[in-house]
Write a protein that holds these residues in place. Structure first.
Motif, mmCIF file in Angstrom:
data_model
loop_
_atom_site.group_PDB
_atom_site.id
_atom_site.type_symbol
_atom_site.label_atom_id
_atom_site.label_comp_id
_atom_site.label_asym_id
_atom_site.label_seq_id
_atom_site.Cartn_x
_atom_site.Cartn_y
_atom_site.Cartn_z
ATOM 1 N N SER A 393 0.962 -1.028 -0.050
ATOM 2 C CA SER A 393 -0.216 0.663 0.098
ATOM 3 C C SER A 393 0.355 1.386 0.126
ATOM 4 O O SER A 393 -0.285 2.019 -0.066
ATOM 5 C CB SER A 393 -0.509 0.306 0.785
ATOM 6 N N LYS A 396 -0.314 3.357 -3.208
ATOM 7 C CA LYS A 396 -1.519 4.379 -3.169
ATOM 8 C C LYS A 396 -1.342 5.752 -3.335
ATOM 9 O O LYS A 396 -1.777 6.010 -4.118
ATOM 10 C CB LYS A 396 -1.952 3.846 -1.988
ATOM 11 N N ASN A 428 -10.602 -6.534 1.539
ATOM 12 C CA ASN A 428 -9.276 -5.783 2.606
ATOM 13 C C ASN A 428 -9.228 -6.878 3.828
ATOM 14 O O ASN A 428 -9.253 -7.629 4.128
ATOM 15 C CB ASN A 428 -10.141 -4.561 3.899
ATOM 16 N N ASN A 448 -8.882 -1.154 0.353
ATOM 17 C CA ASN A 448 -7.825 -1.523 -0.674
ATOM 18 C C ASN A 448 -9.064 -2.023 -2.209
ATOM 19 O O ASN A 448 -8.449 -1.151 -3.401
ATOM 20 C CB ASN A 448 -7.769 -2.896 -0.991
ATOM 21 N N LEU A 484 -2.444 -1.769 -5.696
ATOM 22 C CA LEU A 484 -2.458 -2.000 -4.659
ATOM 23 C C LEU A 484 -1.028 -2.694 -4.655
ATOM 24 O O LEU A 484 -0.388 -3.284 -3.542
ATOM 25 C CB LEU A 484 -2.958 -3.360 -3.796
ATOM 26 N N ALA A 689 -5.648 -8.017 -0.680
ATOM 27 C CA ALA A 689 -4.390 -6.536 -0.628
ATOM 28 C C ALA A 689 -3.746 -5.709 1.420
ATOM 29 O O ALA A 689 -4.322 -6.680 1.540
ATOM 30 C CB ALA A 689 -4.445 -5.992 -1.587
#
Length: 692
Positions: A393, A396, A428, A448, A484, A689
């Motif tokens: 992450s 992101k 998630n 996610n 992800l 993820a």
């Protein structure tokens, strides 16, 4: 009648006329003895004639070989620098030397210029009769032969300093009879061609003394930060001690062992009359110590990275002596290393194989420190610059940057709900779905499904292209899971991505070199490109994204990274099965990235990006920012928005006209920020993820 013969000596019978005596002479050995004597004397005579002729031939050969070598010898100064390559000397941001690479040579230095203590130490340790012999010392050779006979192999050469010069300059280091035979005429030629000071000067400049240094000037600068002209008896003895075994007695490897060897040489100097008793007492009571730069051994990973990134002809392949002015900050390096050590000592189980890396840079990409692992040795694997790991992450922010560039707002609302793309269904960390939520909340809590929805609506190709422009140099993984963090990147690259955000959207490609010069030249060959990056995302998008990333630390998965006095923004990241854990964030002054994982890619236990990496980040940044006046981040606060992303991708997003209409309507009717409560995402697990 009395015996007249009484008291008289008994007479031998008279020898008849013509009779010869049969008694052997007193020294007559007899036939056998005479034969043995004949054989022995004949053999000795033959041997004498053979060896006399062989000696004459040998002397002639020796004279011819000596004469040949004599004619081949150049001026002594030509032989001072015998390296096969050049060297790199690195200066920190304040102009102080902190690292050396390549084959270091300190420059021409003659025996008449160095500290007399160095001459005395070298002669005492290596060749006490140097000033008296003619290049070869028969006594030394006899002693070496005796030692070698006892050992049954060649363990001692008995070489004089002149012979060592012959070996170092013209021959090989291999211990063999052939090499020893060649040393003799070469040494004689050297003694005939040069005076003693010239021979000693060649030796002092050519000999290898460990840590990549050739010659005593380079070694003195490397270990003591001073010229060999200024050496004390203790320092001279320590350098002379390296001649026996440079690696074993290097003070950077084992200072106590180096000091012990130096004390032996100090005693030898005393025996030769080079030191007074007072000087000996002083030298033994105050042994030589490393310079601050050599003792710190700071910046090893940083220096390794600079050698990787610099042009090869000026770095690892250089044939010149190069000086590199760098962006390295030894104080920041020390604080980063201390933070890593403290967290591992206090929070990580003893015996853990987990590794970690840290990169600290300024907002323009100037790298200030690199910790490539928990320990460093020259040439060791640098996890900050060489390890390609999935980013989770931590990737992101790139997705949301693409959305902001496409006109989205941090307050746009997206559905956190079940999602299937093909045969892939991201979920998630906690398997919960929270319904409609803002992009800000989605990033703060590392949701996610929202990241994937945004990526798909913006276009994963646009996300991949932006990731490259923001600084990721490795390939971007295809497919919807790109949102992800399934792509691999180095910590240096990922920290550079966040620096681009902190730098108001201008590219902040990591760099470590400010300037490169050839030694002795005034004009630089090249300079660093600080602050010249292209505008990758708009300053407004960067400000909005910084606003969103601040919420990660203030209210989201990065709360453990919160600083006591400085405003900060950042993002956590944890990859599949917790194989990698990241925290990267920035203040108004510095950008710092932290990675944790195992070298064999096995999962971490109980570690997510919002855990130990965030704590390492907080420890490092608290120390780094100490004494710096707090400054606010460059934040752009978003306007309210009511745009909702459709649940099905085929329906698309609201048009610009609809969005303007909705914004106007929202302003007229009122309305606030819709946020979801609840926890955050977590580890990137199989079929799920990333992270917390």
């Amino acid at each position: 009648m009395a015996d007249r013969s009484k008291g008289k000596t008994k007479q031998e019978p008279a020898r008849r006329k013509g009779e010869t005596s049969r008694r052997k002479p007193a020294n007559d050995p007899g036939p056998l003895g005479r034969a043995v004597r004949f054989v022995v004397l004949g053999t000795l005579g033959l041997l004498w004639r053979i060896f006399w002729r062989l000696g004459l031939v040998g002397a002639a050969v020796l004279a011819l070989a000596t004469g040949y070598y004599y004619t081949q010898l150049p001026a002594p100064g030509v032989l001072f620098d015998g390296r096969g390559g050049g060297s790199v000397t690195m200066l920190d941001r304040d102009g102080n030397v902190f690292a050396w690479r390549g084959e270091q040579y300190g420059g021409e230095l003659r025996a008449t210029e160095v500290s007399p203590h160095l001459i005395h130490a070298v002669v005492s340790a290596e060749d006490r009769r140097f000033w008296d012999h003619a290049g070869v010392d028969p006594r030394g050779l006899a002693r070496a032969m005796l030692v070698n006979l006892r050992a049954g192999r060649i363990v001692q050469g008995g070489s004089t300093l002149t012979q060592q010069v012959a070996k170092n300059v013209f021959l090989t280091a291999e211990r063999s009879l052939e090499r020893k035979l060649k040393e003799v005429p070469m040494a004689l030629a050297l003694e005939l061609k040069y005076d003693k000071e010239d021979i000693l000067s060649i030796y002092l400049n050519r000999v290898y003394l460990g840590a990549g240094t050739y010659g005593f000037e380079a070694a003195s600068q490397r270990y003591f930060g001073k010229s060999a002209r200024l050496l004390t008896p203790a320092e001279a003895a320590m350098l002379a001690g390296l001649l026996r075994a440079p690696s074993r007695y290097a003070p950077t490897s084992d200072l106590d062992r180096a000091q012990g060897r130096a004390s032996v040489i100090i005693r030898l100097m005393e025996e030769e009359g080079y030191l007074t008793q007072a000087q000996v007492t002083e030298a033994l009571a105050n042994p030589a110590r490393l310079s601050a730069a050599a003792a710190a051994r700071a910046g090893g990973y940083f220096a390794d990275w600079v050698m990787e990134t610099a042009p090869g002809f000026l770095a690892k392949d250089t044939t010149e002596d190069v000086t590199m002015a760098t962006t390295f900050d030894p104080e920041i390096q020390r604080k980063a290393e201390a933070a890593l050590a403290r967290v591992f000592d206090e929070k990580v189980k003893e015996g853990s194989t987990a590794q970690a890396a840290i990169v600290v840079m300024s907002r323009d990409g100037a790298v200030r420190a690199i910790v490539g692992g928990r320990e460093h040795a020259a040439g060791q694997f640098n996890r900050a610059s060489q390890a390609l790991r999935q980013t989770g992450s931590a990737f992101k922010p790139v997705v949301y940057a693409a959305a902001l560039e496409a006109g989205w707002s941090p307050n746009d609302i997206v559905e956190d709900a079940p999602l299937t793309i093909g045969n892939w269904s991201p979920s998630n960390y906690d398997n919960r779905f929270r319904g409609p939520m803002t992009l800000t909340d989605a990033l703060a809590n590392s949701i996610n499904t929202v990241a994937v929805r945004v990526s798909e609506q913006v276009g994963r190709e646009r996300v991949a292209e932006l990731a490259t422009r923001m600084g990721i140099t490795s390939p971007i993984a295809p497919g919807p899971a790109v949102a992800l963090g399934t792509s691999e990147a180095t910590l240096v690259d990922m920290t550079g991505v966040f620096a681009t955000i902190a730098n108001a959207g201008r590219s902040a490609a990591p760099y470590g070199i400010s300037e490169i010069r050839l030694r002795g030249d005034d004009l630089p060959l090249m300079r660093g490109d600080a602050g010249s990056g292209a505008q990758v995302i708009s300053p407004r998008s960067a400000g909005l994204l910084t606003y969103m990333m601040r919420e990660v630390i203030e209210a989201g998965t990065g709360r453990r990274a919160r600083l006591p006095a400085h405003e900060a923004a950042g993002k956590t990241g944890t990859t599949q099965a917790a194989r990698d854990a990241w925290f990267i964030g920035f203040t108004a002054d510095y950008v710092t990235g932290v990675w944790m994982g195992n070298d064999d890619n096995t999962p971490l236990t109980g570690v997510t990006g919002g855990g130990l990496p965030a704590e390492i980040w907080r420890e490092a940044m608290t120390a780094i920012q100490d004494g710096i006046e707090p400054k606010p981040l460059d934040i752009v606060t978003p306007e309210p928005s009511s745009v909702i992303l459709a649940e099905e991708f085929g329906r698309g997003r609201d048009t610009v006209v609809e969005r303007v209409f909705n914004d106007v309507l929202r302003g007229l009717l009122g309305g606030g920020d819709t946020r979801s409560g609840g926890g955050g995402g977590g580890d990137f697990r199989p079929g799920r993820a990333s992270d917390r």
